[in-house]
Design an enzyme around this catalytic site. Structure first.
Site, PDB file in Angstrom:
ATOM      1  CG  HIS A 177      39.046 -26.192  11.743  1.00 40.03           C
ATOM      2  ND1 HIS A 177      39.129 -27.260  11.441  1.00 40.03           N
ATOM      3  CD2 HIS A 177      38.576 -25.973  13.015  1.00 40.03           C
ATOM      4  CE1 HIS A 177      38.840 -28.015  12.439  1.00 40.03           C
ATOM      5  NE2 HIS A 177      38.527 -27.113  13.553  1.00 40.03           N
ATOM      6  NE  ARG A 207      34.980 -23.406  16.419  1.00 42.15           N
ATOM      7  CZ  ARG A 207      35.551 -24.836  16.637  1.00 42.15           C
ATOM      8  NH1 ARG A 207      35.003 -25.443  17.259  1.00 42.15           N
ATOM      9  NH2 ARG A 207      36.468 -25.198  15.803  1.00 42.15           N
ATOM     10  CG  HIS A 219      42.894 -26.278  13.214  1.00 42.17           C
ATOM     11  ND1 HIS A 219      44.272 -26.682  13.583  1.00 42.17           N
ATOM     12  CD2 HIS A 219      42.022 -26.566  14.227  1.00 42.17           C
ATOM     13  CE1 HIS A 219      44.122 -27.269  14.676  1.00 42.17           C
ATOM     14  NE2 HIS A 219      42.782 -27.444  15.095  1.00 42.17           N
TER      15      HIS A 219
HETATM   16  C1  SIN Z   1      40.882 -29.682  16.876  1.00 46.93           C
HETATM   17  O1  SIN Z   1      40.639 -30.744  17.679  1.00 46.93           O
HETATM   18  O2  SIN Z   1      41.931 -29.157  17.020  1.00 46.93           O
HETATM   19  C2  SIN Z   1      39.815 -29.084  16.539  1.00 46.93           C
HETATM   20  C3  SIN Z   1      38.851 -29.159  17.466  1.00 46.93           C
HETATM   21  C4  SIN Z   1      37.633 -27.859  17.287  1.00 46.93           C
HETATM   22  O3  SIN Z   1      37.698 -27.086  16.146  1.00 46.93           O
HETATM   23  O4  SIN Z   1      36.920 -27.627  17.767  1.00 46.93           O
END
Ligand code: SIN
Length: 496
Positions: free
Chosen positions: A327, A362, A227
């Site tokens: 993440h 994803r 992330h």
């Molecule tokens: C986010 O809210 O940035 C993460 C959402 C996710 O990983 O699906």
């Protein structure tokens, strides 16, 4: 101990939703921590992706999922999951999930990266995971067919005559085993294997490691999603700053005040691209930050606001330092459309599974969606196969010594994964990681061996994939080969 209850390992959204789908078959859920604590689901900030906005269609959601997935998405799985999304959101709402609504009762939708529309149903701005979990926990507590045992971890699968027949367990007072007619693994992914992660620290690839040790086929384990905007204030795990903030207009700047994401969609480019841009700025010493000054963070993103406050930062005035953090695990235990693994008797759902939905990258908020659609499907399939058998409450016996993983060795593993199996990979680093993992495997207790096995699968597959695709970025192989999923067993990792 022998039980006629269907055994579920894990307590996140996939586990609890599957348990509800199995009604009225008796179910036993085992989980290390009290429900609602320690599961990644409860920490999800974004929400559930579903084409529910005006003019949006499941076909558009499908197209965005396919485009983000870097050539490895299974189209049939993606069509089904995106198509069923609105029904599962409606089921959660009927169970009491308090999704954000507008004045006319319509869903308020967030926009996240690489979605062509605002498409994420949310709760309280950034509290979807917590609120959906609270809804499911209430439903589970009211469900007479479900028994929950907390304080218990599964550390191994029992395989008898080629069929998974139960699990080996550990708790504070010793070890034991539970024999059951069917096992559903739904205990989360692997991102906590990394030193910089947004996941609860217990989520360290145990499901994949345990299944691989029992002979299951693992699919695409090299695809770990980083992330781009974990808050870099030294907390472990690193708090997430949801992508929905960028959907509201937040942008990324470096220490020179420059916006640095070079892509037509800028900060809303696919997550792998933004994560690499943030990583490059960190490596160059240019301190990437999220500029939230124009966003009402305190009002609309209370979880992010609280994380900033813990670090003495006011998002209305300060830039928020960010880092790329492990993440989500897009790979996992390979399952079919019913959640069945290659091992008879073993079903898998949620982040522990690889259904082919996410491919190499994803799409945001497709994780909770997949947990719902595939958790439900697995629950129905197990119930249909096992049939209804009355079963009293289960009471496993625990005795003997439990050897906890050595914290120094766990820290070495996590550091190795971040340094050598991280955002940018190359053959020397991956080879070094595999040597470290092999050295740590000697005498490792079962709980640690599961983590090491998961790490081995990820590093081995990353080394074998001599290309860059989605979240797998090889500095020594920047080009692409024809798209092909990795299918790997533990035995095959002995021959790189
Ligand atoms: C986010 O809210 O940035 C993460 C959402 C996710 O990983 O699906």
């Amino acid at each position: 101990m022998q039980t006629d209850r269907i055994l579920i390992v894990g307590g996140g959204i996939a586990a609890l939703y599957a348990a509800l789908a199995m009604a009225p078959r008796p179910v036993l859920v085992i989980v290390p921590e009290p429900l609602g604590m320690g599961a990644s689901s409860a920490w999800a900030q974004g929400g559930v992706a579903a084409a529910m906005g005006p003019g949006d269609r499941p076909a558009d959601h499908l197209a965005d999922t396919m485009a983000a997935g870097a050539g490895l998405v299974d189209p049939a799985v993606a069509r089904r999951v995106t198509g069923e999304a609105p029904d599962h959101v409606a089921r959660l709402a009927a169970l009491g999930a308090p999704f954000d609504r507008d004045l006319h009762g319509g869903y308020m939708l967030s926009r996240e990266a690489a979605h062509g529309a605002a498409r994420v149903v949310r709760v309280g701005g950034d509290r979807a995971g917590q609120a959906i979990m609270a809804t499911l926990i209430r439903a589970i507590q009211a469900a007479p067919h479900v028994q929950v045992l907390t304080g218990i971890s599964a550390v191994g699968l029992l395989v008898e005559s080629g069929r998974v027949a139960g699990v080996e367990i550990e708790g504070a007072i010793g070890r034991g085993s539970v024999h059951a007619p069917a096992v559903l693994l739904a205990g989360g992914g692997a991102a906590g294997l990394y030193a910089v992660t947004t996941n609860p620290l217990r989520i360290r690839g145990q499901m994949m490691g345990m299944a691989a040790r029992a002979g299951a086929v693992i699919r695409d384990p090299e695809f770990v999603q980083f992330h781009p905007t974990a808050i870099a204030t030294g907390e472990d795990p690193a708090p997430l700053a949801t992508e929905a903030l960028r959907g509201e207009g937040a942008h990324l700047v470096n220490a020179l005040g420059q916006r640095f994401v070079c892509h037509p969609m800028r900060e809303l480019a696919p997550r792998d691209i933004v994560a690499r841009a943030v990583f490059a700025e960190t490596e160059a010493g240019r301190r990437p930050c999220l500029d939230l000054r124009a966003i009402p963070v305190c009002k609309h993103f209370p979880t992010v606001f609280a994380a900033c406050q813990r670090a003495g930062l006011d998002p209305a005035r300060h830039l928020i330092p960010v880092t790329a953090a492990a993440h989500y695990h897009m790979g996992g235990i390979s399952v079919d459309a019913r959640g069945r693994s290659a091992l008879p008797g073993l079903w898998v759902a949620g982040e522990a599974a690889c259904t082919g939905l996410h491919g190499g990258n994803r799409l945001a908020s497709n994780g909770l969606l997949e947990a719902l659609v595939m958790g439900w499907a697995a629950g129905l399939d197990i119930a249909a196969e096992i049939g209804a058998r009355p079963a009293p409450f289960a009471a496993p016996l625990l005795a003997g010594e439990v050897t906890e993983p050595d914290p120094a060795k766990v820290a070495l593993l996590r550091q190795t994964m971040t340094q050598d199996v991280g955002v940018i990979r190359d053959a020397p680093g991956l080879t070094r990681a595999l040597a470290t993992i092999a050295a740590l495997e000697a005498d490792a207790p079962p709980a640690f061996l599961n983590m090491l096995t998961a790490a081995r699968m990820i590093a081995h597959a990353a080394l074998s994939r001599r290309e860059s695709r989605g979240a797998q970025c090889r500095s020594d192989f920047p080009g692409q080969l024809p798209p092909k999923s990795t299918l790997l067993t533990l035995a095959e990792t002995e021959h790189p």
